[in-house]
Design an enzyme around this catalytic site. Sequence first.
Site, PDB file in Angstrom:
ATOM      1  CE1 TYR A   1      -3.662  -2.532   0.255  1.00 55.97           C
ATOM      2  CE2 TYR A   1      -4.756  -0.666   1.456  1.00 55.97           C
ATOM      3  CZ  TYR A   1      -4.745  -1.798   0.708  1.00 55.97           C
ATOM      4  OH  TYR A   1      -6.005  -2.245   0.532  1.00 55.97           O
TER       5      TYR A   1
ATOM      6  CG  ASP B   1      -7.978  -4.680   1.088  1.00 56.51           C
ATOM      7  OD1 ASP B   1      -8.961  -4.432   2.094  1.00 56.51           O
ATOM      8  OD2 ASP B   1      -8.069  -4.233   0.242  1.00 56.51           O
TER       9      ASP B   1
ATOM     10  CG  ASP C   1      -2.860 -19.623  -2.249  1.00 56.65           C
ATOM     11  OD1 ASP C   1      -2.441 -20.036  -1.026  1.00 56.65           O
ATOM     12  OD2 ASP C   1      -2.341 -20.358  -3.500  1.00 56.65           O
TER      13      ASP C   1
ATOM     14  CG  ASP D   1     -13.716  -6.913   2.032  1.00 53.93           C
ATOM     15  OD1 ASP D   1     -13.566  -6.497   2.601  1.00 53.93           O
ATOM     16  OD2 ASP D   1     -14.376  -6.712   0.351  1.00 53.93           O
TER      17      ASP D   1
ATOM     18  CE  LYS E   1       0.870 -17.250  -3.367  1.00 54.37           C
ATOM     19  NZ  LYS E   1      -0.202 -18.484  -3.589  1.00 54.37           N
TER      20      LYS E   1
HETATM   21  C1  IPM Z   1     -10.663  -1.264   4.454  1.00 53.41           C
HETATM   22  C2  IPM Z   1     -11.025  -0.595   2.060  1.00 53.41           C
HETATM   23  C3  IPM Z   1     -10.133   0.016   2.128  1.00 53.41           C
HETATM   24  C4  IPM Z   1      -8.105  -0.270   1.988  1.00 53.41           C
HETATM   25  C5  IPM Z   1      -9.630   1.373   1.442  1.00 53.41           C
HETATM   26  C6  IPM Z   1     -10.846   2.191   1.552  1.00 53.41           C
HETATM   27  C7  IPM Z   1      -8.689   1.843   1.028  1.00 53.41           C
HETATM   28  O1  IPM Z   1     -11.289  -1.360   1.714  1.00 53.41           O
HETATM   29  O2  IPM Z   1     -10.344  -0.282   4.639  1.00 53.41           O
HETATM   30  O3  IPM Z   1     -10.549  -2.448   4.263  1.00 53.41           O
HETATM   31  O4  IPM Z   1      -8.046  -0.915   1.123  1.00 53.41           O
HETATM   32  O5  IPM Z   1      -7.549  -0.487   2.983  1.00 53.41           O
HETATM   33 MG    MG Z   2     -11.207  -3.774   2.236  1.00 51.63          MG
END
Ligand code: IPM
Ligand code: MG
Length: 365
Positions: free
Chosen positions: A141, A243, A219, A247, A187
Site C-alpha cells: 500500500y 484487506d 490463497d 472482506d 505467501k
Molecule cells: C479497507 C478499505 C480500504 C483499504 C480502502 C478504502 C482504501 O478497503 O479499509 O479495507 O484498502 O484499506
Molecule cells: Mg477493504
Amino acid sequence: MKTSITLLPGDGIGPEVCESAIKLLHFIADKFNLSFSVTEKSIGGASYDKFGTPLTEETLQACYDSDIILLGAVGGPQWEDLPHHLKPESALLKLRKSLGLFTNIRPAKVFSSMLSSSSLKEDVLEGTDFVVFRELTGGIYFGEPRGYDDNKGFNTMVYTREEIERISHQAFKAAAERKGPLTLVDKANVLECSQFWRKIAVEVHNDYPDVELNYMYVDNAAMQIVKNPRQFNVILTSNMFGDILSDIAGMITGSLGMLPSASLGSDYALYEPVHGSAPDIAGEGKANPIAMICSVAMMLEYSFQMNQASSVIYKAIDNVLKEGYRTEDIYSEGTKKVSTTELTKIIINEIEEVCNQEAIGLFLL
Ligand code: IPM
Ligand code: MG
C-alpha cells in the site's frame, strides 16, 4: 476528563451511520459517565468537492488534536477517475499513515441470530469467532517506488523489521488473552517479503511461548475461512492480504454491514466500519448501522478498557436481531425491515434494557 473525538462522516452511507454513532455516544456518555467532545470534519469525496482535496490540513490537524477518530466511509463512483492523490481512499491511507495506526483489528464473529442469514451453511459457521490483525501502514500500500507509465505499472512490497515486530506483538498478545492459536497468513512460497515476516514472527513468538504459531498461505487461507472458519483464532497478516481476507471474513457475519474495525497506533485510535460507502443506497435510510455501532463498542473496549460495556452493546444487538429487526441488507422473509435510524433507536433502547437487567450502571463498569 473529556475525550475528544473527531468525527469524519465521509461519503455515501458514511454520514447516516455516523449519525447513529453520535446518538449512541450521547447515550453511553450518560449511561457510563463518560464525557466526549465531538468535532465533525470533512474527508474523502465530500472534502474533495468542497475543498479540492480529500484530506485538508484542517481535518488532519483536528485528528492530531483529538484522542479518537470515528470514520464513516470514503469513496464513490464519481471520484474514481481522479488522480491517485485526489481519490477519497488516499485520504484514509494518509490518515492511517500520519497517525501511525499500524494495527488494524477486524473481528469475525457470528451473532447467533444471524446464523441463517449467511451465504455459508449454519453448521459450518456455528461458533466462529476469530480476529484478523492486519498490518495497516506498510507493505504494498505504501512501498516506493510506485507508479505507471505507458508500458508498465509497478508497486513495491516492503516491510521493515520494526513494522513486523510491533504488529506481531499486538497479535500474539491477543492470541495469548484469547487462549488460542495465531495463524500467520502470507505467501512465503513466492515472496521474500513473506519469508521475512516468518523469520520475525518466529522471533517474536519467543516472548509468547504459550501461543501456538502456525502458518498458512493466503490463497489457502481464503479457502479455509469459507470451508472451516472455526479453525481460526487470531490471523496475523500484512496490509493487502488483510484487506482481502477481512472482506471474506465479513461475509461470515452475514453482511459487511455488520463488521467493525479498530485501527490502533501508539498515540491515536480510529474506529470505522469495514464496509464501503455503498453509494447505491446512500441517503435512503437503508444503511446497516450495526458495523458502526460495533465500532463504538470496540472504542469502549480498546480506548477505555470498558469490556463489559462493550459486551452489553453486542448483547443488545444480538437481542434486537433475535427479535427480527433488520435493515435491508440482512432482511429476509419473516423478519421486520427497519430503517437506519429505527434500528439505531431500537438497539439503544435494548442497551438500556440489558444494562437494567444486568444491573450495570456507571459505577459497575
Ligand atoms: C479497507 C478499505 C480500504 C483499504 C480502502 C478504502 C482504501 O478497503 O479499509 O479495507 O484498502 O484499506
Ligand atoms: Mg477493504
